[in-house]
Design an enzyme around this catalytic site. Structure first.
Site, short mmCIF file in Angstrom:
data_model
loop_
_atom_site.label_atom_id
_atom_site.label_comp_id
_atom_site.label_asym_id
_atom_site.label_seq_id
_atom_site.Cartn_x
_atom_site.Cartn_y
_atom_site.Cartn_z
CG HIS B 194 -1.93 0.95 1.39
ND1 HIS B 194 -1.72 2.24 1.81
CD2 HIS B 194 -3.26 0.84 1.15
CE1 HIS B 194 -2.88 2.88 1.84
NE2 HIS B 194 -3.83 2.07 1.45
CG ASP B 271 -0.10 -2.79 5.84
OD1 ASP B 271 -0.17 -2.26 4.73
OD2 ASP B 271 -1.05 -2.78 6.66
CD GLN B 274 -7.47 -4.79 3.54
OE1 GLN B 274 -8.47 -5.47 3.80
NE2 GLN B 274 -7.55 -3.52 3.20
#
Lengths: 366, 485
Positions: B194, B271, B274
């Site tokens: 991202h 990260d 999600q």
């Protein structure tokens, strides 16, 4: 539909004035100490209070009536009426896509960064050029066919029209199409961004044309020197460069000369007030009364604009040069001075006076 | 419906009731009990009669008798009622919200917690002595403990509340990165990261002279793990990877990546935006050095996210933002700083939002992350298989198979139709909310050779009907645009 009436000063832009005249005169703002009278300062149809433009006016919110359809270019009006006659949403989309299909594709060489509409969701390019009569023509393309349809609408609706008419168009007409197109300024709003780019390009084209006409190459940031009758309903966030630039240029531009259309009217020309018609006389009276000027000169230069579209039909007293020296101007910025004069002559402006070229000085500056 | 078909459906329902809520349409009166019918079954007429023959065949094998997780209705059906926002119409159609990777909806419990905070005990935290302030502080710190427990951090001081995951990554980049990275040090990332995981490191690399290295995708269209391993060297100082890709739906083997990284002395920043909302994430099992997630993707309020960092790492890091709360003593010419997490929480925090996040965690834990994950695996497969039926569709990311699971999201493109057109039409004609654009993953799109894609992403309150509605609407959209070519 009622005419837009945000504040009293906007009565300047009444519906009957559809084509505010173009006056390609440079803004000159002599610094208080420079005594260069050979430069003319002209304003054209700038709203008397710029704060009215500064307040975000979003017709989409329903607080302000939409721009009257009669103010839009004729072909655009036709398109809107066509969409209004199609009730079913799906059919409207079909109509939109049909327009898009007919749109002449843009040649690859024109798909440049300058022609690209900023926004990340789909790619849109717009190209603009002027014809011999200074009408602006557009070509556009997009990889999204809905956006292409919208582009086609704009291209068909706006092409072949004078620049000021294009600039006058406010985006809220899209609400009339019934496509549930959002008017929110955002990167996702291809339609709004497209219209803005088309208007910006039209303006740029005119600026470039003027630049090439200038005798003196020192033009202070093209856009700032042009004053167009911009639609006051337009959210100033969309047009900040144009309007605010004009303002800042008014405030800080050093004496700039544009002999454009007024080249033969230097201040050294003797102005005989005996030649004034009724309006000219009224102007003189008003200014005398309100400003108690040390010096006052009013000159009717309407003959120079006799051929213009907007002037046709009026009794001829449409353009004046005014030079006033009054202590009322002491301490006021150039913008304020001009606004002052405009405010005083409001009635005239509403009844056929199209443009004033104002030189406003305080006695200490003379 | 011919009676034989109904009978077939009934018999199918007997074994498959929990997995095929769509069949409820055929037999609206009975939800849990199916009328007795003959077991005559003909596979061809099954396929002809039911739209989802595929799901019958896999669900039949996957169904567990008396499945405690779902009962007779799916998790989606059960939880939907907790989300008031889902029950509305948009543009004349029922809302079908499939943009959960962008942000999730909030259950009433979270809304109530927020309201209650402001109504009953809003007060600034850590500063006051009075009753309200003390109550607010307790609630705020309790939220921190809940987050720590949720991801199995060893202590709550390892949780730093931030405005969102992006800020959390910036925190690591500016605080740890600026003070640790030297010229020619390497930061390893994937091209599927991202933007929030890429840009802060670009900024810091510019300042420190470090170098960014990117791992491409392999032939399954997920990040190439082997290449990643090969890219690691003693020059690598940190590996920044997603756990679950917001576009490819691929899941990375974080445990292994961390092992390899630690072998070369590199740290790992995960990260988990999600992943944390959709499955149980255990930072100690993963042994991640840093992990970030956002509250708003896991049923919590916006304006809230967190950074997990190992205690010894956080203790050695200099402050990021300066101000109140993060100091110990302030003089005119210098100041001393507080211990983590306070050191990284300058100014008044989003107190209500943190408490809201705590409530969201309570809600999710009440359902059970394992249950949520299993349901979503089902939904993921259902979504993928049904999307494949759309003509000329290209779904990005790995194909789900035995040991390759996908997240419950699909980014896709339909040939010759711009994703924005699809998303617009879906929204305006069908009330279906999906996303179109680059999903904050421009490098990935460039690599795949596309400008933009459409993306539908699900969460545990979505149902198979949502997927059916979406695919039906998508087919309608595609035929509309195709008829114009």
């Amino acid at each position: 539909m009622s005419s837009p009436s945000i504040s009293p000063c906007l009565r300047l832009f009444s519906t009957k004035i559809i084509y505010p005249l173009l006056s390609y005169k440079t803004l000159t703002a002599p610094k208080p100490h420079t005594l260069s009278f050979s430069k003319t300062i002209s304003f054209h149809r700038l709203p008397t209070t710029l704060s009215s433009l500064a307040s975000p006016l979003s017709s989409a919110s329903g607080s302000v009536p939409l721009q009257p359809i009669e103010e839009l270019p004729p072909k655009l009006q036709e398109i809107i009426k066509l969409f209004q006659s199609v009730q079913e949403p799906k059919a409207k989309y079909e109509q939109l896509l049909f327009y898009g299909k007919k749109l002449k594709p843009l040649e690859t060489q024109f798909k440049t960064k300058e022609n690209k509409v900023e926004g990340c969701v789909s790619q849109v390019w717009v190209r603009a050029f002027l014809d011999a009569d200074k009408n602006v023509f557009y070509e556009a393309d997009s990889d999204s066919i809905l956006t292409k349809g919208l582009a086609a609408l704009l291209v068909n609706g706006l092409s072949g029209r004078p620049v000021e008419e294009v600039l006058w168009v406010s985006p809220d007409f899209v609400v009339l199409l019934g496509l549930q197109q959002s008017l929110t300024p955002s990167r996702n709003n291809g339609f709004l961004n497209m219209l803005r780019l088309m208007q910006k390009k039209a303006l740029q084209l005119v600026v470039e044309t003027e630049k090439s006409k200038n005798l003196e190459p020192r033009v202070h940031g093209g856009i700032g020197n042009m004053n167009f009758g911009l639609n006051p309903n337009v959210n100033v966030e969309e047009n900040p460069e144009v309007i605010l630039n004009s303002v800042s240029k008014i405030n800080d531009s050093v004496g700039n000369v544009n002999f454009g259309l007024n080249s033969d009217v230097g201040v050294d020309k003797n102005i005989n007030s005996g030649d004034l018609g009724s309006r000219g006389k009224r102007i003189k009276e008003k200014l005398k009364r309100e400003l108690s000027p040390v010096e006052l000169e009013v000159e009717d230069i309407s003959y120079q604009h006799a051929g213009h579209t907007g002037v046709r039909g009026s009794d001829g007293e449409t353009h004046f040069n005014v030079k006033v020296v009054s202590k009322e101007f002491e301490g006021k910025s150039l913008v304020k001075r001009h606004r002052f004069v405009y405010a005083l002559l409001q009635e005239e402006l509403q009844s056929g006076l199209h443009a004033l070229s104002i030189v406003a000085k305080a006695p200490s500056e003379v | 419906m011919p009676s034989t078909l109904l009978q077939l459906c009934c018999s199918a329902m007997e074994t498959l009731a929990p997995k095929l809520p769509s069949l409820k349409v055929l037999n609206p009166s009975s939800s849990s009990s199916s009328p007795s019918c003959s077991t005559a079954r003909s596979s061809s007429s099954l396929r002809a009669g039911l739209r989802r023959p595929f799901s019958l065949s896999i669900s039949a094998s996957a169904v567990r008798e008396g499945d405690p997780a779902v009962g007779s209705v799916s998790l989606g059906h059960v939880t939907r009622t907790d989300f008031p926002i889902l029950h509305q119409e948009v543009n004349g159609s029922k809302l079908v919200y499939l943009d959960n990777a962008a942000t999730s909806q909030k259950p009433t419990a979270v809304l109530k917690a927020l309201q209650n905070y402001y109504e009953a005990y809003n007060s600034n935290v850590h500063r006051g002595i009075h009753f309200l302030s003390s109550k607010a502080t307790d609630a705020y710190e309790l939220a921190r403990k809940k987050v720590a427990a949720f991801i199995n951090a060893s202590e709550s001081t390892e949780i730093v509340f931030t405005k969102n995951a992006t800020e959390a990554i910036n925190l690591v980049a500016y605080s740890w990165g600026l003070s640790t990275l030297k010229p020619e040090d390497e930061v390893v990332l994937t091209i599927a990261e991202h933007h929030s995981a890429i840009v802060p490191w670009q900024l810091v690399a510019q300042k420190t002279g470090a170098v960014l290295k990117f791992v491409n995708l392999d032939e399954t269209e997920s990040p190439d793990i082997e290449k990643l391993r090969q890219m690691l060297s003693r020059k690598t100082k940190i590996v920044v990877v997603h756990h679950v890709s917001n576009m490819l739906a691929s899941v990375l083997p974080i445990e292994e990546i961390v092992l390899w990284a630690h072998d070369v002395g590199a740290k790992v920043l995960v990260d988990a935006c999600q992943s944390v909302p959709h499955m149980a994430v255990n930072v100690q099992d993963l042994d991640a050095d840093f992990l970030v997630a956002s509250s708003h993707k896991m049923c919590g309020p916006t304006g809230m996210g967190f950074l997990y960092g190992k205690r010894e790492l956080l203790s050695a890091m200099p402050p990021f933002l300066g101000g109140g709360e993060m100091i110990s003593d302030v003089f005119l010419d210098h100041s001393t700083y507080a211990e983590p997490p306070s050191r990284f929480e300058a100014g008044t925090p989003a107190i209500g939002e943190a408490i809201g996040l705590g409530a969201a965690i309570d809600y999710l834990s009440g359902i059970g992350m394992q249950k949520i994950h299993e349901y979503e695996l089902e939904l993921a497969k259902y979504l993928y298989e049904n999307l494949l039926s759309v003509p000329n569709i290209r779904i990005y990311g790995p194909v789900p198979s035995g040991n390759t699971n996908r997240a419950a999201l699909c980014s896709f493109n339909v040939e010759n139709i711009h994703p924005t057109d699809i998303a617009t039409f879906l929204d305006q004609q069908h009330g279906v909310a999906i996303r179109s654009g680059h999903h904050c993953a421009q490098p990935l799109h460039r690599y795949l050779g596309v400008n933009a894609s459409a993306r539908a992403s699900l969460y545990f309150y979505n149902t198979k009907e949502d997927v059916d509605d979406f695919v039906r609407a998508l087919n309608d959209t595609v035929s509309f645009f195709t008829s114009f070519k």
